[in-house]
Motif scaffolding. Structure first.
Motif, PDB file in Angstrom:
ATOM      1  N   GLY A  60      11.958 -70.114  -5.579  1.00 17.15           N
ATOM      2  CA  GLY A  60      13.639 -69.711  -5.984  1.00 17.15           C
ATOM      3  C   GLY A  60      13.685 -69.500  -6.978  1.00 17.15           C
ATOM      4  N   THR A  61      12.271 -69.638  -8.544  1.00 17.79           N
ATOM      5  CA  THR A  61      12.622 -69.274  -9.875  1.00 17.79           C
ATOM      6  C   THR A  61      12.847 -67.915 -10.176  1.00 17.79           C
ATOM      7  OG1 THR A  61      11.470 -71.325 -10.138  1.00 17.79           O
ATOM      8  CG2 THR A  61      11.323 -70.220 -12.009  1.00 17.79           C
ATOM      9  N   PHE A  62      12.213 -67.377  -9.906  1.00 16.52           N
ATOM     10  CA  PHE A  62      11.991 -65.347  -9.865  1.00 16.52           C
ATOM     11  C   PHE A  62      12.470 -64.776  -8.997  1.00 16.52           C
ATOM     12  CE2 PHE A  62       8.259 -67.227 -12.047  1.00 16.52           C
ATOM     13  CZ  PHE A  62       8.118 -67.643 -13.757  1.00 16.52           C
ATOM     14  N   GLN A  63      12.815 -64.109  -9.033  1.00 16.14           N
ATOM     15  CA  GLN A  63      13.215 -62.953  -8.000  1.00 16.14           C
ATOM     16  C   GLN A  63      12.731 -61.915  -7.886  1.00 16.14           C
ATOM     17  OE1 GLN A  63      17.677 -62.140  -7.887  1.00 16.14           O
ATOM     18  NE2 GLN A  63      17.092 -60.262  -6.518  1.00 16.14           N
ATOM     19  N   MET A  64      11.407 -61.579  -7.481  1.00 15.80           N
ATOM     20  CA  MET A  64      10.276 -60.236  -8.085  1.00 15.80           C
ATOM     21  C   MET A  64      10.734 -59.917  -6.183  1.00 15.80           C
ATOM     22  SD  MET A  64       7.366 -60.344 -10.176  1.00 15.80           S
ATOM     23  CE  MET A  64       8.732 -60.862 -11.549  1.00 15.80           C
ATOM     24  N   ASN A  65      10.593 -58.270  -6.268  1.00 16.90           N
ATOM     25  CA  ASN A  65      10.150 -58.095  -4.892  1.00 16.90           C
ATOM     26  C   ASN A  65       8.195 -57.881  -4.946  1.00 16.90           C
ATOM     27  OD1 ASN A  65      12.116 -57.594  -4.291  1.00 16.90           O
ATOM     28  ND2 ASN A  65      12.417 -56.036  -5.390  1.00 16.90           N
ATOM     29  N   ASN A  66       7.637 -57.860  -5.578  1.00 17.61           N
ATOM     30  CA  ASN A  66       6.830 -57.352  -5.735  1.00 17.61           C
ATOM     31  C   ASN A  66       5.674 -57.832  -7.368  1.00 17.61           C
ATOM     32  OD1 ASN A  66       3.750 -55.710  -5.794  1.00 17.61           O
ATOM     33  ND2 ASN A  66       4.000 -53.627  -5.667  1.00 17.61           N
ATOM     34  N   VAL A  67       4.961 -58.918  -6.368  1.00 21.45           N
ATOM     35  CA  VAL A  67       4.509 -60.018  -7.300  1.00 21.45           C
ATOM     36  C   VAL A  67       2.892 -58.831  -8.448  1.00 21.45           C
ATOM     37  CG1 VAL A  67       2.850 -61.763  -7.823  1.00 21.45           C
ATOM     38  CG2 VAL A  67       5.357 -61.896  -6.287  1.00 21.45           C
ATOM     39  N   ASN A  68       2.577 -58.132  -7.632  1.00 18.60           N
ATOM     40  CA  ASN A  68       1.237 -57.832  -8.257  1.00 18.60           C
ATOM     41  C   ASN A  68       1.862 -56.749  -9.747  1.00 18.60           C
ATOM     42  OD1 ASN A  68      -0.453 -59.450  -7.024  1.00 18.60           O
ATOM     43  ND2 ASN A  68      -0.659 -58.314  -5.846  1.00 18.60           N
ATOM     44  N   MET A  69       2.688 -56.137  -9.130  1.00 17.52           N
ATOM     45  CA  MET A  69       3.045 -55.136 -10.236  1.00 17.52           C
ATOM     46  C   MET A  69       4.678 -55.856 -11.513  1.00 17.52           C
ATOM     47  SD  MET A  69       3.664 -51.814 -10.672  1.00 17.52           S
ATOM     48  CE  MET A  69       3.708 -51.174  -8.635  1.00 17.52           C
ATOM     49  N   GLY A  70       4.809 -56.492 -10.853  1.00 20.74           N
ATOM     50  CA  GLY A  70       5.543 -58.417 -12.001  1.00 20.74           C
ATOM     51  C   GLY A  70       4.721 -58.250 -13.030  1.00 20.74           C
ATOM     52  N   ALA A  71       3.420 -59.068 -12.757  1.00 17.46           N
ATOM     53  CA  ALA A  71       1.979 -59.111 -13.303  1.00 17.46           C
ATOM     54  C   ALA A  71       1.629 -58.405 -14.138  1.00 17.46           C
ATOM     55  CB  ALA A  71       0.825 -59.975 -12.515  1.00 17.46           C
ATOM     56  N   MET A  72       1.666 -56.971 -13.409  1.00 18.74           N
ATOM     57  CA  MET A  72       1.032 -55.791 -13.923  1.00 18.74           C
ATOM     58  C   MET A  72       2.232 -55.649 -15.300  1.00 18.74           C
ATOM     59  SD  MET A  72      -0.702 -51.947 -12.969  1.00 18.74           S
ATOM     60  CE  MET A  72       0.973 -51.569 -13.049  1.00 18.74           C
ATOM     61  N   ALA A  73       3.474 -55.058 -15.430  1.00 11.75           N
ATOM     62  CA  ALA A  73       4.249 -55.099 -15.870  1.00 11.75           C
ATOM     63  C   ALA A  73       4.428 -55.917 -17.258  1.00 11.75           C
ATOM     64  CB  ALA A  73       5.630 -54.896 -15.604  1.00 11.75           C
ATOM     65  N   ILE A  74       4.134 -57.043 -17.086  1.00 10.22           N
ATOM     66  CA  ILE A  74       4.233 -58.030 -17.835  1.00 10.22           C
ATOM     67  C   ILE A  74       2.512 -57.687 -18.542  1.00 10.22           C
ATOM     68  CG2 ILE A  74       3.718 -61.245 -18.583  1.00 10.22           C
ATOM     69  CD1 ILE A  74       5.785 -61.160 -16.137  1.00 10.22           C
ATOM     70  N   THR A  75       1.514 -58.252 -18.081  1.00 11.39           N
ATOM     71  CA  THR A  75       0.740 -58.537 -19.113  1.00 11.39           C
ATOM     72  C   THR A  75       0.666 -56.548 -20.148  1.00 11.39           C
ATOM     73  OG1 THR A  75      -0.499 -59.457 -17.560  1.00 11.39           O
ATOM     74  CG2 THR A  75      -2.287 -57.637 -18.738  1.00 11.39           C
ATOM     75  N   ASN A  76       1.076 -55.277 -19.764  1.00 12.64           N
ATOM     76  CA  ASN A  76       0.327 -54.380 -19.795  1.00 12.64           C
ATOM     77  C   ASN A  76       1.970 -54.145 -21.413  1.00 12.64           C
ATOM     78  OD1 ASN A  76      -0.999 -52.701 -18.604  1.00 12.64           O
ATOM     79  ND2 ASN A  76       0.142 -52.095 -17.193  1.00 12.64           N
ATOM     80  N   SER A  77       2.788 -54.646 -21.146  1.00 12.31           N
ATOM     81  CA  SER A  77       3.804 -55.208 -22.311  1.00 12.31           C
ATOM     82  C   SER A  77       3.426 -56.192 -23.849  1.00 12.31           C
ATOM     83  CB  SER A  77       5.212 -55.424 -21.466  1.00 12.31           C
ATOM     84  OG  SER A  77       5.960 -54.944 -20.833  1.00 12.31           O
ATOM     85  N   LEU A  78       2.769 -57.173 -22.614  1.00  8.93           N
ATOM     86  CA  LEU A  78       2.349 -57.455 -23.854  1.00  8.93           C
ATOM     87  C   LEU A  78       1.258 -57.043 -25.136  1.00  8.93           C
ATOM     88  CD1 LEU A  78       2.929 -61.140 -22.475  1.00  8.93           C
ATOM     89  CD2 LEU A  78       3.949 -60.426 -24.180  1.00  8.93           C
ATOM     90  N   ARG A  79       0.582 -56.242 -23.975  1.00  8.45           N
ATOM     91  CA  ARG A  79      -0.536 -56.070 -24.862  1.00  8.45           C
ATOM     92  C   ARG A  79      -0.691 -54.974 -25.810  1.00  8.45           C
ATOM     93  NH1 ARG A  79      -4.004 -54.475 -19.918  1.00  8.45           N
ATOM     94  NH2 ARG A  79      -5.637 -56.223 -18.987  1.00  8.45           N
ATOM     95  N   GLY A  80       0.519 -53.698 -25.130  1.00  9.64           N
ATOM     96  CA  GLY A  80       1.542 -53.131 -26.486  1.00  9.64           C
ATOM     97  C   GLY A  80       1.803 -53.496 -27.575  1.00  9.64           C
ATOM     98  N   LEU A  81       2.369 -54.793 -27.613  1.00  4.08           N
ATOM     99  CA  LEU A  81       3.218 -55.731 -28.628  1.00  4.08           C
ATOM    100  C   LEU A  81       1.739 -56.306 -29.433  1.00  4.08           C
ATOM    101  CD1 LEU A  81       6.285 -57.032 -26.764  1.00  4.08           C
ATOM    102  CD2 LEU A  81       5.512 -55.120 -28.281  1.00  4.08           C
ATOM    103  N   GLU A  82       0.416 -56.320 -28.926  1.00  2.00           N
ATOM    104  CA  GLU A  82      -0.369 -57.902 -29.676  1.00  2.00           C
ATOM    105  C   GLU A  82      -0.864 -57.195 -30.717  1.00  2.00           C
ATOM    106  OE1 GLU A  82      -4.491 -56.507 -27.866  1.00  2.00           O
ATOM    107  OE2 GLU A  82      -3.515 -58.174 -25.981  1.00  2.00           O
TER     108      GLU A  82
END
Length: 64
Positions: A11-33
């Motif tokens: 219940g800490t996170f509210q997310m419909n698609n965990v894999n999509m969320g992980a990919m979104a976080i990873t790609n967001s951070l890569r763009g800021l490296e």
């Protein structure tokens, strides 16, 4: 993805698609490296920028 899955299950996170969320976080951070590594010379600036990025990433832009 495992962290997001665990957080969704407890219940800490509210997310419909965990894999999509992980990919979104990873790609967001890569763009800021590049920018973030440039600010490593000044840890105060780096901390402020990381906190701002994570705030938007995890809490979004919508006023609550």
């Amino acid at each position: 993805a495992e962290i997001l899955k665990q957080g969704t299950n407890d219940g800490t996170f509210q997310m419909n698609n965990v894999n999509m969320g992980a990919m979104a976080i990873t790609n967001s951070l890569r763009g800021l490296e590049g920018h973030l590594f440039q600010s490593l010379n000044n840890m105060d600036v780096f901390k402020t920028e990381i906190e701002g990025i994570l705030n938007i990433l995890f809490y979004g832009l919508i006023k609550r």
